[in-house]
Design an enzyme around this catalytic site. Structure first.
Site, mmCIF file in Angstrom:
data_model
loop_
_atom_site.group_PDB
_atom_site.id
_atom_site.type_symbol
_atom_site.label_atom_id
_atom_site.label_comp_id
_atom_site.label_asym_id
_atom_site.label_seq_id
_atom_site.Cartn_x
_atom_site.Cartn_y
_atom_site.Cartn_z
ATOM 1 N N LYS A 13 39.803 39.859 35.027
ATOM 2 C CA LYS A 13 40.735 38.591 34.856
ATOM 3 C C LYS A 13 40.062 37.330 35.281
ATOM 4 C CE LYS A 13 42.740 40.041 38.396
ATOM 5 N NZ LYS A 13 42.135 41.430 38.780
ATOM 6 N N ARG A 88 50.003 40.544 44.061
ATOM 7 C CA ARG A 88 48.659 41.987 44.733
ATOM 8 C C ARG A 88 49.546 42.891 45.510
ATOM 9 N NH1 ARG A 88 43.442 39.965 44.504
ATOM 10 N NH2 ARG A 88 41.863 41.325 44.811
ATOM 11 N N ARG A 127 28.077 42.362 36.399
ATOM 12 C CA ARG A 127 28.025 41.080 37.071
ATOM 13 C C ARG A 127 27.316 40.516 38.462
ATOM 14 N NH1 ARG A 127 34.707 40.244 38.762
ATOM 15 N NH2 ARG A 127 34.270 41.260 40.762
ATOM 16 N N ARG A 139 29.400 38.031 45.635
ATOM 17 C CA ARG A 139 30.181 38.408 46.480
ATOM 18 C C ARG A 139 29.509 39.842 47.313
ATOM 19 N NH1 ARG A 139 35.580 38.504 42.992
ATOM 20 N NH2 ARG A 139 36.204 39.780 44.275
ATOM 21 N N ARG A 150 38.836 48.442 47.027
ATOM 22 C CA ARG A 150 39.993 47.935 46.191
ATOM 23 C C ARG A 150 40.682 48.419 44.882
ATOM 24 N NH1 ARG A 150 35.163 44.343 44.790
ATOM 25 N NH2 ARG A 150 35.981 42.667 43.652
#
Ligand code: ADP
Length: 290
Positions: A13, A88, A127, A139, A150
């Site tokens: 995204k 969400r 990532r 993160r 998540r």
């Protein structure tokens, strides 16, 4: 152009939003980034959100709805926006509908990036490695344990939005397993087809209902998977096998190019029915009656 990007963590995204904002001159409204900024600045919102985010939970609806409402009022959002990470949950989607109505803003589309769930962990690991290599701060919720949470929260709370936007004829599904470049091209193609981009509006292009465009997207996705050759076919076979084994047809985990090219409304119905059990059946019955 006013868009929502839907997809699990690691579906791309953020990457696609970046490319779209450059091309279309609109802003990316990412609740995740806004919340991370609030945490870093230790604002009252940040202090509330910090531990929830670190554990992979969802920040309370009223907080994110407030943030988005304020952000939509800022002048740079008037030309258009991409919502990334919001809504969400179904209540957030309903709140967004109310907000947009009050602000006289029309949503063009909700774009679902459909990905094979088994690829997500690897993507997030890549990532993290890339961020480390660039010397960027990683993160704290990008660990395998928190990612699992998540993902679970995406499945139970966010995935119903696929059905939500499909019913409202706003859903466009794109195969997120293609290369970054292909995904961008496909998104741009379908946006041009629905007349969402300013350029096509100026050219007087007539808007096409989202469902018809989704059909077009199907063809493209098929072509891409064919041209990807044997490798892609293997992938499809593997995902079919996985679907059989898990017995959960229509699940994004069993995605692959072929699956993601399925008609959006049909797949979301199947998913709602397969996953939500009774609720899904109710919805299907209701729709059959109507
Ligand atoms: P992801 O890659 O998991 O989609 P985001 O950057 O969008 O990551 O969000 C990171 C975290 O911020 C989420 O796990 C959640 O704790 C919080 N968050 C972001 N957006 C929302 C939202 N709309 N509602 C509730 N919590 C949110």
């Amino acid at each position: 152009m006013r868009l929502i990007l839907l997809g699990p963590p690691g579906s791309g995204k953020g990457t696609q939003a970046q490319r779209l904002i450059h091309r279309h001159g609109i802003v990316q409204l990412s609740t995740g980034e806004m919340l991370r900024a609030a945490v870093a600045a230790q604002t009252p919102v940040g202090l509330k959100a910090k531990d929830i985010m670190a554990g992979g939970g969802l920040v309370p609806d009223e907080i994110v709805i407030g943030i988005i409402s304020d952000r939509l009022d800022q002048p740079d959002a008037t030309k258009g926006f991409i919502l990334d990470g919001f809504p969400r949950t179904v209540p957030q989607a309903q709140a967004l509908d109310d907000l947009l109505k009050k602000k006289h803003i029309r949503l063009d589309a909700a774009i679902e990036l459909r990905v094979n769930e088994s690829a997500l962990l690897q993507r997030v690991e890549t990532r993290v490695a890339e961020m480390r290599a660039r010397g960027e701060e990683v993160r704290i919720d990008d660990t395998p344990e928190v990612l699992t949470k998540r993902l679970a929260s995406y499945r139970s709370l966010t995935e119903p939005l696929i059905h939500y936007y499909s019913e409202r004829r706003k859903l466009l599904t794109v195969d997120g397993m293609m290369t970054i470049e292909h995904v961008t091209r496909e998104i741009n193609r379908i946006l041009a087809a629905i007349g969402a981009s300013e350029a096509s509006k100026k050219a007087g292009k007539k808007a096409v209902p989202a469902r018809r465009v989704a059909k077009g997207a199907k063809t493209t996705a098929r072509k891409v998977s064919k041209s990807a050759g044997k490798g892609a076919n293997k992938g499809v076979k593997a995902s079919k096998k996985a679907a059989k084994a898990s017995g959960r047809a229509g699940k994004p985990a069993s995605g692959g190019a072929k699956n993601s090219s399925r008609k959006a409304s049909a797949s979301s119905k199947a998913r709602a029915a397969g996953k939500a059990g009774k609720t899904g059946k109710k919805v299907t019955k209701k729709r059959a009656k109507a």
